[in-house]
Design a protein around this motif. Structure first.
Motif, mmCIF file in Angstrom:
data_model
loop_
_atom_site.group_PDB
_atom_site.id
_atom_site.type_symbol
_atom_site.label_atom_id
_atom_site.label_comp_id
_atom_site.label_asym_id
_atom_site.label_seq_id
_atom_site.Cartn_x
_atom_site.Cartn_y
_atom_site.Cartn_z
ATOM 1 N N ALA A 175 -0.105 -3.697 0.529
ATOM 2 C CA ALA A 175 0.267 -3.096 -0.752
ATOM 3 C C ALA A 175 1.435 -2.123 -0.601
ATOM 4 O O ALA A 175 2.096 -1.779 -1.589
ATOM 5 N N ALA A 176 1.692 -1.658 0.634
ATOM 6 C CA ALA A 176 2.861 -0.832 0.950
ATOM 7 C C ALA A 176 3.013 0.378 0.039
ATOM 8 O O ALA A 176 4.073 0.637 -0.521
ATOM 9 N N GLY A 177 1.918 1.134 -0.136
ATOM 10 C CA GLY A 177 1.992 2.352 -0.920
ATOM 11 C C GLY A 177 1.631 2.198 -2.381
ATOM 12 O O GLY A 177 1.430 3.196 -3.081
ATOM 13 N N GLN A 178 1.535 0.951 -2.855
ATOM 14 C CA GLN A 178 1.133 0.727 -4.245
ATOM 15 C C GLN A 178 -0.363 0.985 -4.393
ATOM 16 O O GLN A 178 -1.130 0.862 -3.447
ATOM 17 N N VAL A 179 -0.776 1.338 -5.594
ATOM 18 C CA VAL A 179 -2.194 1.601 -5.848
ATOM 19 C C VAL A 179 -2.959 0.281 -5.877
ATOM 20 O O VAL A 179 -2.537 -0.684 -6.523
ATOM 21 N N VAL A 180 -4.083 0.252 -5.158
ATOM 22 C CA VAL A 180 -4.966 -0.919 -5.141
ATOM 23 C C VAL A 180 -6.276 -0.526 -5.819
ATOM 24 O O VAL A 180 -6.897 0.475 -5.453
ATOM 25 N N ARG A 181 -6.692 -1.284 -6.800
ATOM 26 C CA ARG A 181 -7.892 -0.942 -7.550
ATOM 27 C C ARG A 181 -9.159 -1.144 -6.718
ATOM 28 O O ARG A 181 -9.190 -1.959 -5.795
ATOM 29 N N ARG A 182 -10.212 -0.402 -7.086
ATOM 30 C CA ARG A 182 -11.484 -0.485 -6.371
ATOM 31 C C ARG A 182 -12.002 -1.919 -6.331
ATOM 32 O O ARG A 182 -12.503 -2.389 -5.304
#
Length: 238
Positions: A175-182
């Motif tokens: 994801a390289a710093g992007q937000v990943v949802r639960r």
């Protein structure tokens, strides 16, 4: 209208559509040793519903299943405009059977019996093929992930990872710093086959934070309120 199927994710979790328990167990163990998590489905219908729920990286599909030919599932995927990489497993090795599989939309074809080493190599090759997949040895701000060794490394320090931790860190790094949802994190770590307690993700992420600190990785796992989590350089997260 044909139901939409999630596009492939940047995780190491794949779907195995195989009704033979012994073979399924062999594949699960072999790919698991390479750091690739597997969810097994014994029927076409179960596999279809599983593919609707989770964005898998790849599907391994047997042809001879209790409710039909595995080619039906691949045709169904392609009709939904889903290009999930698919590897066919079958006892049929005639030329017309191989052609039928490829014409149905399969990306590769492996006849039974097969060596688990060859299956692993073909799975890795298919997972490298789409543009969204990066190299299997991931590096992010000096942190290196080695799925086949179930560990991560920073400089000279190395630490082992539990299966769920490995899948989480792979997804976070990609994801390289992007937000990943639960929900995406839980799907990558446990798929659809394991029962997950409400705090399982928080416990696994807590352990990952401790392991990142143990090898002095310059990264922080950040909880982005009401959104999910991101993996950021420590100076950016401060």
């Amino acid at each position: 209208m044909v139901p939409s199927v999630p596009a492939p994710a940047v995780s190491n979790r794949i779907a195995l559509v195989e009704d033979h328990p012994r073979l399924a167990s062999l594949v699960e163990r072999g790919l698991g040793a390479a750091g690739i998590a597997v969810d097994t489905f014994a029927t076409l219908e179960a596999a279809w519903h599983g593919l609707l729920r989770l964005p898998y990286a790849l599907a391994i599909v047997d042809r001879g299943l209790p409710d039909g030919d595995g080619l039906t599932l691949i045709r169904r995927l392609r009709a939904a405009d889903n290009q999930l990489p698919c590897l066919m497993l079958t006892a049929k090795d005639a030329l017309h059977d191989r052609v039928a599989g490829l014409d149905a939309g399969a990306d590769d074809y492996l006849p039974k019996p097969f060596a688990i080493e060859e299956l692993t190599a073909r799975v890795r090759a298919l997972m490298r093929r789409p543009a969204e997949f990066r190299e299997l040895h991931l590096i992010y701000h000096g942190l290196q992930i080695l799925p086949e060794l179930s560990c991560m490394r920073h400089q000279q320090e190395q630490i082992s990872l539990a299966p769920a931790e490995l899948q989480l860190i792979i997804l976070m790094v990609r994801a390289a710093g992007q937000v990943v949802r639960r929900t995406a994190l839980e799907a990558a770590a446990w798929g659809v086959s394991d029962a997950v307690t409400p705090n399982a993700l928080d416990v696994a992420l807590h352990r990952l934070r401790k392991k990142l600190a143990a090898i002095d990785a310059p990264l922080a796992l950040i909880n982005v309120r009401n959104l999910g989590f991101s993996l950021l350089p420590s100076d950016a997260a401060a």
